[in-house]
Write a protein that holds these residues in place. Structure first.
Motif, PDB file in Angstrom:
ATOM      1  N   VAL A 253      -5.186  -7.858  -9.315  1.00  0.00           N
ATOM      2  CA  VAL A 253      -4.549  -7.025  -8.294  1.00  0.00           C
ATOM      3  C   VAL A 253      -3.390  -6.252  -8.907  1.00  0.00           C
ATOM      4  CG1 VAL A 253      -5.211  -8.518  -6.370  1.00  0.00           C
ATOM      5  CG2 VAL A 253      -3.039  -8.922  -7.535  1.00  0.00           C
ATOM      6  N   THR A 254      -3.097  -5.096  -8.342  1.00  0.00           N
ATOM      7  CA  THR A 254      -2.007  -4.268  -8.834  1.00  0.00           C
ATOM      8  C   THR A 254      -0.663  -4.877  -8.439  1.00  0.00           C
ATOM      9  OG1 THR A 254      -1.914  -2.954  -6.807  1.00  0.00           O
ATOM     10  CG2 THR A 254      -3.439  -2.211  -8.541  1.00  0.00           C
ATOM     11  N   PRO A 255       0.425  -4.454  -9.088  1.00  0.00           N
ATOM     12  CA  PRO A 255       1.744  -4.946  -8.677  1.00  0.00           C
ATOM     13  C   PRO A 255       2.046  -4.686  -7.198  1.00  0.00           C
ATOM     14  CG  PRO A 255       1.891  -3.904 -10.824  1.00  0.00           C
ATOM     15  CD  PRO A 255       0.502  -3.651 -10.320  1.00  0.00           C
ATOM     16  N   LEU A 311      -2.989  10.878  -5.143  1.00  0.00           N
ATOM     17  CA  LEU A 311      -1.835  10.382  -4.399  1.00  0.00           C
ATOM     18  C   LEU A 311      -1.524   8.941  -4.782  1.00  0.00           C
ATOM     19  CD1 LEU A 311      -2.789  11.849  -0.903  1.00  0.00           C
ATOM     20  CD2 LEU A 311      -1.363  12.874  -2.687  1.00  0.00           C
ATOM     21  N   LYS A 312      -2.560   8.163  -4.964  1.00  0.00           N
ATOM     22  CA  LYS A 312      -2.391   6.774  -5.405  1.00  0.00           C
ATOM     23  C   LYS A 312      -1.702   6.720  -6.770  1.00  0.00           C
ATOM     24  CE  LYS A 312      -5.236   2.772  -6.688  1.00  0.00           C
ATOM     25  NZ  LYS A 312      -6.631   2.239  -6.728  1.00  0.00           N
ATOM     26  N   ALA A 313      -2.037   7.672  -7.639  1.00  0.00           N
ATOM     27  CA  ALA A 313      -1.420   7.701  -8.965  1.00  0.00           C
ATOM     28  C   ALA A 313       0.085   7.970  -8.878  1.00  0.00           C
ATOM     29  CB  ALA A 313      -2.085   8.774  -9.826  1.00  0.00           C
ATOM     30  N   LYS A 314       0.511   8.658  -7.824  1.00  0.00           N
ATOM     31  CA  LYS A 314       1.931   8.968  -7.631  1.00  0.00           C
ATOM     32  C   LYS A 314       2.657   7.886  -6.834  1.00  0.00           C
ATOM     33  CE  LYS A 314       1.780  13.228  -9.387  1.00  0.00           C
ATOM     34  NZ  LYS A 314       2.615  13.722 -10.507  1.00  0.00           N
ATOM     35  N   ASP A 315       1.959   7.268  -5.873  1.00  0.00           N
ATOM     36  CA  ASP A 315       2.564   6.270  -4.984  1.00  0.00           C
ATOM     37  C   ASP A 315       1.507   5.221  -4.656  1.00  0.00           C
ATOM     38  OD1 ASP A 315       3.776   4.762  -3.022  1.00  0.00           O
ATOM     39  OD2 ASP A 315       4.105   6.407  -1.623  1.00  0.00           O
ATOM     40  N   GLU A 316       1.408   4.251  -5.548  1.00  0.00           N
ATOM     41  CA  GLU A 316       0.353   3.244  -5.421  1.00  0.00           C
ATOM     42  C   GLU A 316       0.477   2.460  -4.119  1.00  0.00           C
ATOM     43  OE1 GLU A 316      -1.244   0.607  -8.805  1.00  0.00           O
ATOM     44  OE2 GLU A 316       0.234  -0.610  -7.735  1.00  0.00           O
TER      45      GLU A 316
END
Length: 354
Positions: A253-255, A311-316
């Protein structure tokens, strides 16, 4: 361990414990599958987000590390019909976020894909011969399913209504996963698109048990031993546990996802179609709050995620899926092996007292 009150799934699948580690695409690692299997549960490798080569590599790793029974899970949706106008409307709806975050709105939209079960995937099943093959969104066409069964694999699939469970039994399932409304990730619905038809685990499991002759696996809202005992009391022969395994160090999972799982309240999950185009339960974040969890503009599964990628790359945290079931506040930080054994030991202790 001591005898369980119902051993049909244990006997059918050749496992020690009536616990299935849910196949969670993107979050399930080979380490999680191996550890769950070695602890006595059924480890499950999700294939939907993997290429055929990645799936072969993952299964090779698992087979080299464990001789226990293995489940491989596939989606079996129909690829969507291209709809350029709907894609355009969806991206235009997201345009203010592109401006705010500095993402390139005019760049080609990335492709969001989930591979359905097909001939190439079936060849992987025939090569690796997993003891269990499970499906989401129904079952594949009969010719492919017959090939799966010819390998000796037991076949499972998810039902979100009694009607779906009956259909799955009629079409060859050896056991059925009764997926309650509380469950995290994608709803397994395939005979209906009506979310108002979805049933909670407490009501769904006994009705499916009464409607089919094959064993039933309870899923949704099961985060500790109390949930396991309750599932057996409702007539289930096993449980499938997902969200609890997201708290393990083996979870991929991502942070942002890690943080959300540990801080969100139990009331802060919702079904959303924003991230893939199909309803799936996750922790509420910015885009869900501002566009509505279910938005009719979102393209058909699995296409809606493409326009969200920049958008996810800018604000996960604000624009990525944070899948979780409603039982997240019952979950503990344990290793996959410890979690599996603890769930089983505590459930058996409770059975002794009933």
């Amino acid at each position: 361990m001591s005898t369980w009150p119902d051993t049909r799934i244990i006997d059918l699948l050749g496992i020690e414990l009536p616990i299935i580690q849910a196949p969670m695409a993107g979050a399930t690692s080979t380490a999680m599958v191996i550890a769950a299997s070695e602890a006595g549960a059924l480890g499950s490798m999700p294939a939907a987000a993997l290429s055929i080569e990645q799936l072969r590599e993952a299964l090779t790793t698992v087979r080299q590390s464990s001789t226990r029974a293995l489940n491989v899970n596939f989606f079996c949706h129909q690829p969507p019909t291209p709809d350029a106008e709907r894609d355009r409307q969806w991206k235009n709806l997201l345009q203010p976020y592109y401006r705010e975050l500095g993402a390139d709105f005019d760049a080609p939209t990335p492709t969001s894909s989930r591979a359905p079960f097909n001939n190439a995937a079936c060849e992987v099943v025939e090569a690796f011969r997993p003891e269990v093959v499970s499906f989401h969104f129904g079952l594949p066409e009969k010719a492919l399913l017959d090939r799966v069964k010819a390998t000796g694999a037991k076949v499972l699939s998810s039902a979100t209504t009694v009607e779906e469970a009956i259909w799955l039994e009629q079409h060859g399932c050896d056991a059925i996963i009764a997926m309650g409304y509380e469950a995290g990730g994608h709803r397994g619905m395939f005979l209906t698109a009506d979310l108002s038809s979805q049933i909670g685990t407490l009501a769904l499991v006994p009705q499916i048990v009464d409607a089919v002759s094959v064993p039933v696996i309870a899923a949704g809202g099961i985060g500790d031993a109390r949930g396991i005992v309750a599932a057996f009391a409702l007539g289930a022969s096993a449980v499938q546990v997902g969200t609890a395994y997201l708290f393990t160090p083996e979870a991929n999972v991502t942070p942002s996802h890690h943080h959300a799982l540990r801080t969100a309240q139990a009331s802060e999950t919702a079904l959303t179609n924003l991230f893939t185009g199909r309803p799936a339960r996750g922790i509420i974040n910015r885009v869900m709050r501002e566009l509505g969890s279910i938005n009719p503009t979102a393209p058909a599964f699995p296409l809606s995620g493409g326009a969200l990628m920049p958008l996810k790359a800018k604000d996960e945290a604000g624009f990525s899926n944070l899948w979780s079931g409603q039982a997240l506040r019952l979950c503990k930080d344990l290793s996959t092996y410890q979690l599996t054994r603890t769930l089983a030991e505590q459930a058996l202790e409770k059975f002794k007292r009933t």
